[in-house]
Design a protein around this motif. Sequence first.
Motif, PDB file in Angstrom:
ATOM      1  N   LEU A  47      53.481  37.356  49.226  1.00 43.67           N
ATOM      2  CA  LEU A  47      52.771  37.905  48.073  1.00 43.67           C
ATOM      3  C   LEU A  47      52.647  36.893  46.941  1.00 43.67           C
ATOM      4  CD1 LEU A  47      54.069  41.587  47.776  1.00 43.67           C
ATOM      5  CD2 LEU A  47      51.838  40.783  48.567  1.00 43.67           C
ATOM      6  N   ALA A  48      53.606  35.959  46.866  1.00 42.37           N
ATOM      7  CA  ALA A  48      53.514  34.916  45.842  1.00 42.37           C
ATOM      8  C   ALA A  48      52.295  34.035  46.093  1.00 42.37           C
ATOM      9  CB  ALA A  48      54.785  34.070  45.837  1.00 42.37           C
ATOM     10  N   ILE A  49      52.078  33.706  47.369  1.00 39.28           N
ATOM     11  CA  ILE A  49      50.897  32.904  47.723  1.00 39.28           C
ATOM     12  C   ILE A  49      49.625  33.702  47.441  1.00 39.28           C
ATOM     13  CG2 ILE A  49      49.719  31.721  49.612  1.00 39.28           C
ATOM     14  CD1 ILE A  49      52.476  31.329  50.909  1.00 39.28           C
ATOM     15  N   THR A  50      49.661  34.988  47.818  1.00 44.16           N
ATOM     16  CA  THR A  50      48.489  35.846  47.592  1.00 44.16           C
ATOM     17  C   THR A  50      48.178  35.959  46.106  1.00 44.16           C
ATOM     18  OG1 THR A  50      49.091  37.129  49.549  1.00 44.16           O
ATOM     19  CG2 THR A  50      47.513  38.125  48.034  1.00 44.16           C
ATOM     20  N   SER A  51      49.203  36.064  45.282  1.00 42.21           N
ATOM     21  CA  SER A  51      49.005  36.165  43.837  1.00 42.21           C
ATOM     22  C   SER A  51      48.299  34.935  43.292  1.00 42.21           C
ATOM     23  CB  SER A  51      50.352  36.352  43.140  1.00 42.21           C
ATOM     24  OG  SER A  51      50.212  36.282  41.733  1.00 42.21           O
ATOM     25  N   LEU A  52      48.710  33.758  43.735  1.00 38.64           N
ATOM     26  CA  LEU A  52      48.101  32.522  43.250  1.00 38.64           C
ATOM     27  C   LEU A  52      46.644  32.418  43.683  1.00 38.64           C
ATOM     28  CD1 LEU A  52      48.549  29.911  41.700  1.00 38.64           C
ATOM     29  CD2 LEU A  52      49.312  28.842  43.829  1.00 38.64           C
ATOM     30  N   VAL A  53      46.366  32.823  44.919  1.00 39.53           N
ATOM     31  CA  VAL A  53      44.979  32.779  45.403  1.00 39.53           C
ATOM     32  C   VAL A  53      44.101  33.767  44.624  1.00 39.53           C
ATOM     33  CG1 VAL A  53      43.482  33.213  47.381  1.00 39.53           C
ATOM     34  CG2 VAL A  53      45.641  31.993  47.705  1.00 39.53           C
ATOM     35  N   CYS A  54      44.615  34.993  44.431  1.00 41.73           N
ATOM     36  CA  CYS A  54      43.830  36.021  43.730  1.00 41.73           C
ATOM     37  C   CYS A  54      43.612  35.665  42.264  1.00 41.73           C
ATOM     38  CB  CYS A  54      44.524  37.371  43.827  1.00 41.73           C
ATOM     39  SG  CYS A  54      44.425  38.122  45.467  1.00 41.73           S
ATOM     40  N   ALA A  55      44.478  34.832  41.695  1.00 37.79           N
ATOM     41  CA  ALA A  55      44.303  34.432  40.301  1.00 37.79           C
ATOM     42  C   ALA A  55      42.952  33.776  40.080  1.00 37.79           C
ATOM     43  CB  ALA A  55      45.424  33.484  39.889  1.00 37.79           C
ATOM     44  N   PHE A  56      42.446  33.108  41.112  1.00 40.16           N
ATOM     45  CA  PHE A  56      41.151  32.427  40.994  1.00 40.16           C
ATOM     46  C   PHE A  56      39.993  33.279  41.515  1.00 40.16           C
ATOM     47  CE2 PHE A  56      44.395  29.126  41.324  1.00 40.16           C
ATOM     48  CZ  PHE A  56      44.084  28.331  40.230  1.00 40.16           C
ATOM     49  N   LEU A  57      40.328  34.287  42.338  1.00 32.29           N
ATOM     50  CA  LEU A  57      39.265  35.109  42.921  1.00 32.29           C
ATOM     51  C   LEU A  57      39.062  36.418  42.158  1.00 32.29           C
ATOM     52  CD1 LEU A  57      40.111  34.648  46.725  1.00 32.29           C
ATOM     53  CD2 LEU A  57      38.443  33.384  45.342  1.00 32.29           C
ATOM     54  N   PHE A  58      40.160  37.121  41.895  1.00 27.32           N
ATOM     55  CA  PHE A  58      40.095  38.390  41.157  1.00 27.32           C
ATOM     56  C   PHE A  58      41.409  38.564  40.430  1.00 27.32           C
ATOM     57  CE2 PHE A  58      40.210  43.143  40.950  1.00 27.32           C
ATOM     58  CZ  PHE A  58      39.098  43.284  40.132  1.00 27.32           C
ATOM     59  N   ALA A  59      41.422  38.153  39.151  1.00 31.63           N
ATOM     60  CA  ALA A  59      42.659  38.037  38.389  1.00 31.63           C
ATOM     61  C   ALA A  59      43.486  39.327  38.318  1.00 31.63           C
ATOM     62  CB  ALA A  59      42.347  37.535  36.977  1.00 31.63           C
ATOM     63  N   PRO A  60      42.888  40.515  38.180  1.00 31.72           N
ATOM     64  CA  PRO A  60      43.728  41.721  38.127  1.00 31.72           C
ATOM     65  C   PRO A  60      44.620  41.877  39.354  1.00 31.72           C
ATOM     66  CG  PRO A  60      41.540  42.225  37.302  1.00 31.72           C
ATOM     67  CD  PRO A  60      41.471  40.831  37.868  1.00 31.72           C
ATOM     68  N   LEU A  61      44.093  41.532  40.550  1.00 31.34           N
ATOM     69  CA  LEU A  61      44.918  41.590  41.752  1.00 31.34           C
ATOM     70  C   LEU A  61      46.008  40.525  41.714  1.00 31.34           C
ATOM     71  CD1 LEU A  61      42.452  42.296  44.703  1.00 31.34           C
ATOM     72  CD2 LEU A  61      44.189  43.804  43.738  1.00 31.34           C
ATOM     73  N   LEU A  93      45.696  34.578  31.945  1.00 29.41           N
ATOM     74  CA  LEU A  93      44.778  33.750  31.158  1.00 29.41           C
ATOM     75  C   LEU A  93      43.329  34.074  31.485  1.00 29.41           C
ATOM     76  CD1 LEU A  93      46.559  30.258  31.264  1.00 29.41           C
ATOM     77  CD2 LEU A  93      46.304  31.769  29.292  1.00 29.41           C
ATOM     78  N   VAL A  94      43.042  34.244  32.768  1.00 25.79           N
ATOM     79  CA  VAL A  94      41.666  34.564  33.181  1.00 25.79           C
ATOM     80  C   VAL A  94      41.243  35.921  32.625  1.00 25.79           C
ATOM     81  CG1 VAL A  94      40.195  35.101  35.157  1.00 25.79           C
ATOM     82  CG2 VAL A  94      41.726  33.134  35.259  1.00 25.79           C
ATOM     83  N   VAL A  95      42.143  36.925  32.731  1.00 25.77           N
ATOM     84  CA  VAL A  95      41.813  38.264  32.216  1.00 25.77           C
ATOM     85  C   VAL A  95      41.604  38.222  30.704  1.00 25.77           C
ATOM     86  CG1 VAL A  95      42.730  40.575  31.827  1.00 25.77           C
ATOM     87  CG2 VAL A  95      42.928  39.528  34.076  1.00 25.77           C
ATOM     88  N   GLY A  96      42.490  37.516  30.008  1.00 25.13           N
ATOM     89  CA  GLY A  96      42.355  37.418  28.557  1.00 25.13           C
ATOM     90  C   GLY A  96      41.076  36.722  28.131  1.00 25.13           C
ATOM     91  N   PHE A  97      40.746  35.645  28.829  1.00 23.71           N
ATOM     92  CA  PHE A  97      39.525  34.910  28.510  1.00 23.71           C
ATOM     93  C   PHE A  97      38.289  35.757  28.786  1.00 23.71           C
ATOM     94  CE2 PHE A  97      36.184  31.761  29.609  1.00 23.71           C
ATOM     95  CZ  PHE A  97      36.121  31.106  28.390  1.00 23.71           C
ATOM     96  N   THR A  98      38.314  36.498  29.896  1.00 21.83           N
ATOM     97  CA  THR A  98      37.186  37.377  30.233  1.00 21.83           C
ATOM     98  C   THR A  98      37.014  38.467  29.181  1.00 21.83           C
ATOM     99  OG1 THR A  98      37.563  36.976  32.591  1.00 21.83           O
ATOM    100  CG2 THR A  98      36.214  38.892  31.993  1.00 21.83           C
ATOM    101  N   ALA A  99      38.140  39.074  28.766  1.00 19.08           N
ATOM    102  CA  ALA A  99      38.073  40.117  27.739  1.00 19.08           C
ATOM    103  C   ALA A  99      37.515  39.559  26.433  1.00 19.08           C
ATOM    104  CB  ALA A  99      39.457  40.715  27.503  1.00 19.08           C
ATOM    105  N   LEU A 100      37.917  38.338  26.092  1.00 25.35           N
ATOM    106  CA  LEU A 100      37.409  37.712  24.870  1.00 25.35           C
ATOM    107  C   LEU A 100      35.907  37.503  24.938  1.00 25.35           C
ATOM    108  CD1 LEU A 100      38.022  36.370  22.148  1.00 25.35           C
ATOM    109  CD2 LEU A 100      38.388  34.230  23.379  1.00 25.35           C
TER     110      LEU A 100
END
Length: 350
Positions: A47-61, A93-100
Amino acid sequence: MTTPPDPYGGYPPPVPGGHPESYYGYPAGYPAGYPAGYPPPRATNSLAITSLVCAFLFAPLGILFGHMSLSQIKRTGEEGRGLAVAGLVISYLVVGFTALIVVVSLVFLVVLARNFDPMDTHGRIDSEYPRATAVPAQGNPLPAFDPPETLGSNCQYPATTEPPSKPVQPPLMGSTPTTPESIPASILTDRGAIGLDLDNEKAPCTVKNFTSLAEQGFFDGTRCHRLTVGAELGVLQCGDPTATGSGGPGYRFPSEYPSNQYRLTDPAMMTPVLYPRGTLAMANTGPGTNGSQFFLVYEDSALPPTYTAFGAIDAKGLATVDKIAAAGVVDGAQDGYPVTEVTIESVRLG
């Protein structure tokens, strides 16, 4: 002769079948090939690997999997904490930037929309009718009246998102008669009476609205908030309890004559016609936005045929409006609050 003992202890005698692994420093069952004293490598949490990958694909996941991974790592002792933390940081960071970006975009759209609303010199919305100019009034006369088949058959007064500026009930919806052809009325102001002849034959739904508001006292104690003086446009606008130009009864209804003499897509709808001196007409901010505001035309005025003409002003009433107009607009402008404040005391029918 006896052999002296080996000072280093010598070697143990051979053991049939060999010594056990523990004899050489390996724990029992330890994988072959690893030096003694080192534990086997721990697995990396998936899940740690999955989290890092999803950070670039779909940040909420990425955030979801990151927190799940840290929980699992704490429980199982697996590797991957750094990957999970990296996934969480990047995802946040991605979610925050998107919200901004979304907030900035919404603010920009709101500001842009407000800039498209013309404002008068007092900061009020100025979309009820065009500004006055120094150009003499020009345009075709109002079109001949050809009664639509559905005239008065289904008057509708749906609610708006804005609450009424003063407690009032909308008129009953449905059909309304076009007879009598006209209904006498009078606007009593602190500057004098303004006699009216309401055109029930051409604008029955509009007349029904005006008489309903009058009977409920909606206009009582309200101020005429806008005067326009100019060669092309001469009107006094009333009917807003807030005296800001943005108040209304909390409902709206479509325009009638002369708008119903054109197709909605007809370019002529944007071509000015002459609303003659003495016309009583509804103010609006676009199709289907009539409410309580109306204006009294004291000089021939060029306007698009999108304002319902629903009555006429008598000679005595025009003389009253002329006096108000002669005093001019506050600050010497052509459009704004009249210098002579005008308050409607009541509107009487009959």
